[in-house]
Design an enzyme around this catalytic site. Structure first.
Site, short mmCIF file in Angstrom:
data_model
loop_
_atom_site.label_atom_id
_atom_site.label_comp_id
_atom_site.label_asym_id
_atom_site.label_seq_id
_atom_site.Cartn_x
_atom_site.Cartn_y
_atom_site.Cartn_z
N TRP B 138 0.86 -1.18 0.00
CA TRP B 138 0.00 0.00 0.00
C TRP B 138 0.90 1.23 0.00
CZ3 TRP B 138 -1.85 2.93 4.73
CH2 TRP B 138 -2.85 3.85 4.40
N ASP B 220 -0.63 -5.18 9.54
CA ASP B 220 -1.61 -4.22 9.05
C ASP B 220 -2.85 -5.04 8.70
OD1 ASP B 220 -1.62 -1.61 6.46
OD2 ASP B 220 -3.18 -2.38 7.78
N LYS B 256 -13.32 -0.82 5.93
CA LYS B 256 -13.90 -1.70 4.91
C LYS B 256 -14.94 -2.64 5.49
CE LYS B 256 -10.06 -0.58 2.50
NZ LYS B 256 -9.33 0.29 3.43
#
Lengths: 431, 410
Positions: B138, B220, B256
């Site tokens: 990311w 993460d 999300k």
């Protein structure tokens, strides 16, 4: 006033020279020095006395002693929760456009030249601290991109004791104080303030607030005029703070006068604003950082840096609080209702100040108490010294900030008598 | 003379520029396969039904506390969020060595963890400790750690472009050869951007080396539940590492899996050696939070806390999450099938073997440019697509366009 400085505890964490990549904050350290506020709050919480009063809080307390949500805000939250057009998407990293537009207007006024000349941008931040932090990071970046500008930044004496830490966290180590509150005269001492700033190196950043925390003592328009002349002449950079905008005069724009004035003098500036207090949105972290630059061509590059910095801090701010504020500020009917609520808060604070002063007068408490009503807003510097403050907490279970400042709204009908009697005692008992 | 005169224009962030270009595009069949957010089959963002329900509960709750949240956040959020990652019966939780910090989204959690590590890990203010992020990763990982003061952020081998899979040998090789005590940012599941996760067996190998070489584990976790539809399955790696006895951080995002992108709900779970260490760590965390945002926003955390702490709402949430995960799985299956039916050259198994929101298609930059410019299908230059951008209405167009790109553009 205690000097904020870099905490010795941070340096001491791994003192035993342990090269181990252990996460363990090493055995030889103690927990870091808590802020005075935290210690005070702990002491209050463990105090078992029936009449104990905490006067060192930051939020606005109602007559019932509670923080509360404005009824209007509750209504709007309900509306927003049934609004089908609100989409659960990432907000822009600089925040909701309608919010930043209104927040900018609230600071600079509706007919600001700086805005019309496209020299202004605003960033929605998750609260006031975050706005200051972002401003600090931007300054660090702007003054010397390759790296080593690290101050100095001048804070008023006294000031919010968390400010120094915020600048240091952004990598700006050199924090200094300028003279502000004068105990003897119980107000701002302009001459000494000017002396300190006169000596400040060029490019120093000066923080100055309206609705000054924790003293409640603000600069007059005349004083602002003198100070801004010095700032311009000495090429200092103003970073203005509006932590409780609207709670001095009941009007966002009026409270923002210093910002408008500086902008009208052609100055560049940063301004951190909070909408927590005037909307009762403490839990929603609604802050704003305003940036005014000298040329519109610079605005874009600084804005892009702000965007980049935000992404490595929190990426995007949270939406709900900003939606509420924008909804109120965009709607004339809501605005009228909201202004009514805020005026009520402001008037109550003024009333408490008058009553406090009057009671002390009636009790024959020594000293002059005019400053209580000369100050405005939520906070008040009583002028009590360290010993007297300690007397109040130890013997009367009344907790003020160490410098003698207190939160006016925490005084109400039920504790007013006890507080004034106690203050009288503190000032008349030989300690 | 302006203080701002020397400020350079910062480069725009690719994924947001992509969205901007998409917005400006007038082509009626345009498709946005860029930004990482869930979309329904109608191409719309989705407010989870359970979230709608809980929002109403909150808005009608007269007894709600309107004060600043504590610096570390809403307690019922922090504990339930950590439980979600580590499991209800986690021994680490029972041993009182798990703490949590409510943060502004996953980014905020990474930031807090990074700031702590820079100050207190591997010595004091050791900005030279290498931080390893996967190649690719990311794009914001780099910025967060760099801005926290780390001078040496490096890639570890991860994606094998030729095999279109995990480069395990390379990964293990980097783990073996890196300086001891290096920090490694691991994706808990649904690797962004490749969608390729290590298998359980591979995770065990990775954990072995990391333990032996004293490397720091920083997970993460942005897609728990969203990747496979199962919270437990998606947390397997995190829980395994905890069971191995690592001290570690896990940055969690609820953007999300709760669809709470706009309320910035994140949690940094801290697993410490023992309760005493935890106490000291948390006290330092508080200081760090205090100088960043001081008090986090409450709305998102409340929604998550209420949901996770109520059995019925929790069940309903898991169901909503599965709905999203299932739609993604369906789109993966359909895309692969269509490409195979079209006889598009190459293998397309990776589309269904990869997991989560993203897929690394394997399209090269020229092919991507073709897709964007000629077909008005917006995807990242890396070939990454957001599966959520696919719908039953546009999947044929997308499949055909990929086919065209692969056959006519080299």
């Amino acid at each position: 006033m205690s000097e904020p400085g870099s905490s010795p505890d941070e340096r001491g964490v791994n003192q035993n020279g342990d090269p181990g990549g252990k996460l363990s904050v090493s055995g030889s350290t103690h927990t870091p020095a808590e802020s005075p506020e935290t210690r005070l709050l702990s002491a209050f919480k463990t105090d078992g006395h029936a009449r104990k009063v905490y006067l060192a809080g930051r939020e606005y307390y109602s007559e019932e002693g509670k923080t509360f949500e404005l009824r209007l805000v509750g209504k709007i939250k309900q509306q927003l929760s049934s609004d089908p057009t609100l989409r659960p998407e990432y907000p822009p990293s600089l925040g909701l456009t309608e919010f930043t537009r209104r927040a900018t207007e609230a600071a600079l006024g509706r007919s600001s030249h700086a805005v019309m000349e496209n020299r202004v941008f605003g960033v929605q931040t998750p609260g006031f601290t975050a706005a200051v932090r972002l401003g600090a990071e931007l300054l660090k970046h702007c003054f010397d991109d390759s790296a080593t500008w690290c101050g100095p930044v001048y804070l008023s004496s006294p000031c919010d004791d968390s400010l120094a830490g915020i600048f240091q966290a952004a990598g700006i180590q050199d924090i200094r104080k300028y003279y502000y509150w004068d105990d003897r005269r119980r107000g701002v001492c302009l001459e000494k303030l000017l002396q300190d700033l006169e000596r400040a190196p060029e490019q120093s950043v000066v923080l100055s607030a309206s609705g000054h925390y924790p003293t409640g003592a603000d600069l007059s328009q005349r004083q602002w005029s003198v100070i801004t002349q010095l700032i311009t002449r000495r090429r200092l950079f103003p970073f203005l703070l509006l932590p409780a905008q609207a709670l001095c005069y009941g009007d966002l724009e009026r409270d923002g006068w210093p910002v408008q004035y500086c902008a009208s003098q052609g100055m560049e500036l940063l301004c951190a604003q909070s909408f927590s207090h005037c909307f009762g949105l403490y839990g929603e972290a609604v802050g704003h950082l305003l940036c005014v630059s000298k040329q519109s061509s610079l605005r874009l590059s600084v804005q892009s840096q702000a965007d980049k910095t935000v992404r490595s801090l929190w990426a995007e701010p949270s939406a709900q609080g900003a939606h509420v504020v924008a909804t109120v500020l965009c709607n004339p009917a809501h605005l009228v209702e909201w202004e009514g609520d805020v005026k009520h808060i402001v008037e109550r604070c003024m009333l408490i100040r008058f009553i406090l002063k009057e009671r002390l007068r009636l009790l024959g408490t020594p000293g002059c108490w005019d400053h209580l009503t000369q100050q405005r807003g939520l906070y008040c510097c009583t002028g009590l010294n360290g010993q007297q403050v300690e007397f109040l907490s130890t013997w009367r279970h009344i907790y003020l900030l160490p410098g003698g400042c207190l939160n006016i709204s925490a005084i109400n009908g039920r504790n007013l008598d006890y507080i004034t009697e106690s203050m009288h005692l503190a000032l008349t008992t030989s300690l | 003379m302006s203080v701002f005169s020397e400020v350079p224009q910062a480069a725009p962030v690719a994924v947001f520029k992509l969205s901007q270009d998409f917005s400006n595009d007038q082509f009626p069949q345009k498709v946005n396969l860029g930004v990482g957010a869930y979309r329904t089959d109608e191409g719309q963002p989705w407010v989870l039904p359970v979230v709608k329900k809980v929002e109403k509960i909150i808005v009608h709750d007269d007894g709600l506390n309107h004060e600043y949240l504590p610096i570390l956040g809403l307690p019922e959020f922090r504990s339930s969020a950590s439980k979600i990652a580590l499991g209800d019966d986690s021994p680490a939780i029972q041993e009182n060595r798990v703490g949590a910090v409510q943060c502004l989204g996953g980014t905020g959690a990474l930031k807090m963890g990074a700031e702590f590590l820079r100050r207190f890990y591997n010595g004091n203010n050791n900005t030279k400790t290498p931080v390893y992020v996967s190649a690719p990763t990311w794009e914001n990982h780099n910025a967060v750690f760099t801005n926290a003061g780390f001078e040496d952020v490096r890639p570890y081998k991860y994606w094998d472009a030729e095999k279109r899979g995990l480069d395990l040998a390379g990964f293990l090789g980097d783990l073996e050869s890196c300086p001891e005590h290096s920090i490694f940012v691991l994706h808990a599941c649904a690797h962004n951007p490749t969608g390729t996760d290590p298998t359980q067996d591979q995770w065990m190998q990775i954990a072995d080396v990391m333990m032996r070489r004293k490397l720091f584990v920083f997970f993460d976790s942005a897609y728990q539940g969203f990747a496979s539809g199962s919270l437990e399955k998606d947390a397997w790696a995190v829980r395994y590492f905890v069971s191995m006895g690592f001290e570690m951080f896990c940055a969690q995002s609820f953007s999300k899996n709760f669809g709470l992108y706009n309320e910035r709900v994140g949690n940094l779970t801290v697993v410490a050696r023992d309760a005493d260490n935890l106490k000291r760590i948390m006290s330092q965390m508080e200081k760090i939070v205090r100088t960043t945002w001081s008090n986090p926003p409450s709305q998102g955390a409340r929604i998550v806390a209420i949901t996770l702490n109520s059995p019925e709402l929790f069940t309903e949430w898991k169901d909503n999450v599965k709905t999203m995960a299932d739609r993604v799985l369906l789109m993966r299956a359909q895309l692969r099938t269509k490409l195979q039916a079209l006889g598009t050259p190459g293998t397309w198994d990776h589309i269904t073997e990869q997991i989560g929101m993203f897929s690394f298609t394997g399209l090269n930059p020229k092919q991507v440019e073709f897709m964007v410019k000629e077909k008005h299908i917006y995807l990242m230059a890396s070939g990454r697509i957001n599966m959520c951008g696919l719908t039953t209405k546009n999947i044929n167009y997308v499949a055909e366009s990929i086919h065209e790109a692969v056959t006519s553009v080299q």
